[in-house]
Scaffold this motif. Structure first.
Motif, PDB file in Angstrom:
ATOM      1  N   ALA A 160       0.903  -5.920  -4.753  1.00 23.32           N
ATOM      2  CA  ALA A 160       1.875  -4.952  -5.283  1.00 23.32           C
ATOM      3  C   ALA A 160       1.565  -4.636  -6.750  1.00 23.32           C
ATOM      4  O   ALA A 160       1.653  -3.481  -7.187  1.00 23.32           O
ATOM      5  N   VAL A 161       1.186  -5.664  -7.509  1.00 20.33           N
ATOM      6  CA  VAL A 161       0.841  -5.444  -8.923  1.00 20.33           C
ATOM      7  C   VAL A 161      -0.428  -4.589  -9.032  1.00 20.33           C
ATOM      8  O   VAL A 161      -0.506  -3.687  -9.872  1.00 20.33           O
ATOM      9  N   VAL A 162      -1.413  -4.853  -8.155  1.00 16.70           N
ATOM     10  CA  VAL A 162      -2.634  -4.032  -8.182  1.00 16.70           C
ATOM     11  C   VAL A 162      -2.266  -2.575  -7.922  1.00 16.70           C
ATOM     12  O   VAL A 162      -2.739  -1.668  -8.613  1.00 16.70           O
ATOM     13  N   ARG A 163      -1.387  -2.345  -6.933  1.00  8.90           N
ATOM     14  CA  ARG A 163      -1.020  -0.951  -6.580  1.00  8.90           C
ATOM     15  C   ARG A 163      -0.298  -0.241  -7.724  1.00  8.90           C
ATOM     16  O   ARG A 163      -0.359   0.976  -7.831  1.00  8.90           O
ATOM     17  N   LYS A 164       0.383  -1.009  -8.575  1.00 15.74           N
ATOM     18  CA  LYS A 164       1.021  -0.387  -9.755  1.00 15.74           C
ATOM     19  C   LYS A 164      -0.045   0.147 -10.723  1.00 15.74           C
ATOM     20  O   LYS A 164       0.158   1.147 -11.396  1.00 15.74           O
ATOM     21  N   CYS A 165      -1.176  -0.580 -10.799  1.00 10.27           N
ATOM     22  CA  CYS A 165      -2.252  -0.170 -11.708  1.00 10.27           C
ATOM     23  C   CYS A 165      -3.160   0.864 -11.043  1.00 10.27           C
ATOM     24  O   CYS A 165      -3.820   1.638 -11.726  1.00 10.27           O
ATOM     25  N   TRP A 166      -3.255   0.839  -9.725  1.00  2.28           N
ATOM     26  CA  TRP A 166      -4.279   1.591  -8.979  1.00  2.28           C
ATOM     27  C   TRP A 166      -3.601   2.142  -7.738  1.00  2.28           C
ATOM     28  O   TRP A 166      -3.499   1.460  -6.728  1.00  2.28           O
ATOM     29  N   ARG A 167      -3.140   3.404  -7.861  1.00  2.00           N
ATOM     30  CA  ARG A 167      -2.260   3.978  -6.836  1.00  2.00           C
ATOM     31  C   ARG A 167      -2.917   4.050  -5.461  1.00  2.00           C
ATOM     32  O   ARG A 167      -2.257   3.879  -4.445  1.00  2.00           O
ATOM     33  N   ASN A 168      -4.236   4.297  -5.416  1.00  3.77           N
ATOM     34  CA  ASN A 168      -4.904   4.465  -4.116  1.00  3.77           C
ATOM     35  C   ASN A 168      -5.366   3.156  -3.484  1.00  3.77           C
ATOM     36  O   ASN A 168      -5.999   3.166  -2.438  1.00  3.77           O
ATOM     37  N   PHE A 169      -5.047   2.043  -4.104  1.00  6.56           N
ATOM     38  CA  PHE A 169      -5.503   0.753  -3.575  1.00  6.56           C
ATOM     39  C   PHE A 169      -4.788   0.473  -2.255  1.00  6.56           C
ATOM     40  O   PHE A 169      -3.558   0.445  -2.194  1.00  6.56           O
ATOM     41  N   ASP A 170      -5.555   0.268  -1.172  1.00  3.22           N
ATOM     42  CA  ASP A 170      -4.884   0.051   0.116  1.00  3.22           C
ATOM     43  C   ASP A 170      -5.373  -1.214   0.832  1.00  3.22           C
ATOM     44  O   ASP A 170      -5.061  -1.426   1.997  1.00  3.22           O
ATOM     45  N   ALA A 171      -6.142  -2.082   0.138  1.00  5.61           N
ATOM     46  CA  ALA A 171      -6.637  -3.301   0.783  1.00  5.61           C
ATOM     47  C   ALA A 171      -5.474  -4.270   1.021  1.00  5.61           C
ATOM     48  O   ALA A 171      -4.528  -4.320   0.241  1.00  5.61           O
ATOM     49  N   ARG A 172      -5.545  -5.018   2.112  1.00  6.51           N
ATOM     50  CA  ARG A 172      -4.488  -5.994   2.433  1.00  6.51           C
ATOM     51  C   ARG A 172      -4.892  -7.416   2.038  1.00  6.51           C
ATOM     52  O   ARG A 172      -4.123  -8.358   2.149  1.00  6.51           O
ATOM     53  N   TRP A 173      -6.137  -7.563   1.611  1.00  3.94           N
ATOM     54  CA  TRP A 173      -6.644  -8.876   1.202  1.00  3.94           C
ATOM     55  C   TRP A 173      -7.487  -8.691  -0.047  1.00  3.94           C
ATOM     56  O   TRP A 173      -7.858  -7.568  -0.394  1.00  3.94           O
ATOM     57  N   VAL A 174      -7.821  -9.802  -0.671  1.00  2.00           N
ATOM     58  CA  VAL A 174      -8.631  -9.766  -1.893  1.00  2.00           C
ATOM     59  C   VAL A 174     -10.103  -9.862  -1.465  1.00  2.00           C
ATOM     60  O   VAL A 174     -10.601 -10.947  -1.193  1.00  2.00           O
TER      61      VAL A 174
END
Ligand code: MG
Length: 352
Positions: A160-174
């Motif tokens: 969720a924090v990554v998506r705040k920085c990177w709107r198009n991030f859609d990965a479910r794992w690292v």
């Protein structure tokens, strides 16, 4: 691949030679299963449905070395490969191949160490197998360890924090392939300790001080980092060391990585030992360290939390992801730049 049409030691040493073996033989036969993260991803573990799954064989020689043993290595190696995808390790499966003539007392020491490591990580061995082979080249025993992990609250928060920085991030794992331009690269501590400890045990060398392996389960440290958030990619730089892990990232994510030599933490005795032996600490395997690719604005928060853990107290920001080039380069201590290539293989045989 070398001209040899038979297996050589380098085929098991991480790096380019092993990579060619997997691509030429293993993937054409065993690849092809359609799943979120499968064999072709060549990531630290696979994702099947909501389960993260990993299997790993351990052939370290000798089975006891300064700072660890084959049992701790097997537990930590599998736990760490699950944890770097962001999974919470749950259960392990353990296959022993014992060599005829192995002392019960040595087997018990290995089991005791596995138990301690499982307790530390908070996991259990729930299935396994035991085989015995004639006395020969095993060096006592080999251990195959598999493990499963599951999604956790910490992972959900991190994403969720990554998506705040990177709107198009859609990965479910690292995942390795998640890395993007602008990410900072953090290394969780000193490199080369495990390789030098195993090499010293193999060759009966001392380096003026006691170099011990860093082998340890890192899942609790990783959980604390995920609770901060902003981590897009993690990897444990095992066989082939930091150089191999960074090159795998660069290829899978199709990005360039620039690292700064002066920021890479290396113990002085490890550096001197490597110089004496003519090996590169950047190509030597580690068993208690990770590299992290972190969204720029979260980097200092992640680093601060890492530094408060005992496993990550020596963590440093060592570089960044760039679109200036598409390989791994290192800014050297004297200010030049050189390519940091994918190693042929780890210079230490049977390191894990
Ligand atoms: Mg790994």
């Amino acid at each position: 691949m070398q001209n040899s049409e038979r297996i050589i030691m380098a085929h098991g040493a991480g790096g380019a030679v092993m990579g060619t073996l997997i691509e030429r033989f293993v993937l054409p036969y065993l690849g092809g299963f359609q799943t979120e993260v499968g064999l072709e991803a060549l990531d630290d573990a696979a994702v099947v449905g909501e389960v993260v799954f990993k299997s790993d064989s351990h052939v370290v020689r000798p089975i006891f070395f300064p700072g660890g043993d084959i049992g701790r290595l097997a537990v930590a190696g599998t736990v760490n490969d699950l944890a770097v995808l962001g999974a919470e390790p749950v259960a392990l499966g353990c296959g022993f191949v014992l060599e005829e003539g192995l002392d019960f007392s040595d087997f018990e020491l290995v089991l005791e160490s596995m138990k301690t490591s499982c307790d530390e990580a908070g996991v259990f061995v729930v299935t396994g197998d035991t085989k015995v082979v004639e006395k020969g080249a095993l060096g006592g025993l080999v251990v195959n360890m598999s493990g499963i992990g599951k999604r956790s609250k910490a992972l959900a928060h991190n994403l969720a924090v990554v998506r705040k920085c990177w709107r198009n991030f859609d990965a479910r794992w690292v995942l390795d392939k998640n890395l993007r331009v602008g990410n900072k690269i953090i290394l969780s501590g000193t490199i080369g300790d495990h390789g030098l400890a195993v090499l010293s045990a193999q060759e009966g060398l001392t380096f003026g001080s006691k170099i011990a392996s860093d082998v340890k389960p890192l899942n609790h440290m990783i959980e604390q980092v995920l609770e901060v958030g902003g981590v897009v990619s993690m990897k444990d730089p095992t066989r082939g060391g930091l150089a191999n892990a960074l090159n795998e990232w660069s290829v899978k994510a199709k990005v360039g990585i620039l690292v700064h030599e002066e920021n890479i933490p290396i113990r002085n005795d490890v550096r001197i030992g490597c110089e004496m032996l003519g090996i590169d600490p950047l190509e030597v395997g580690n068993e208690g360290k990770i590299i992290l690719g972190v969204e720029d604005e979260m980097t200092n928060d992640v680093l601060a939390v890492l530094k408060r853990t005992k496993e990550g107290k020596d963590a440093e920001i060592i570089g960044e992801v760039t679109d200036e080039f598409s390989l791994v380069a290192m800014k050297t201590v004297v200010g030049g730049r050189r390519i940091l290539p994918m190693p042929v293989g780890d210079p230490v045989p049977r390191i894990c």
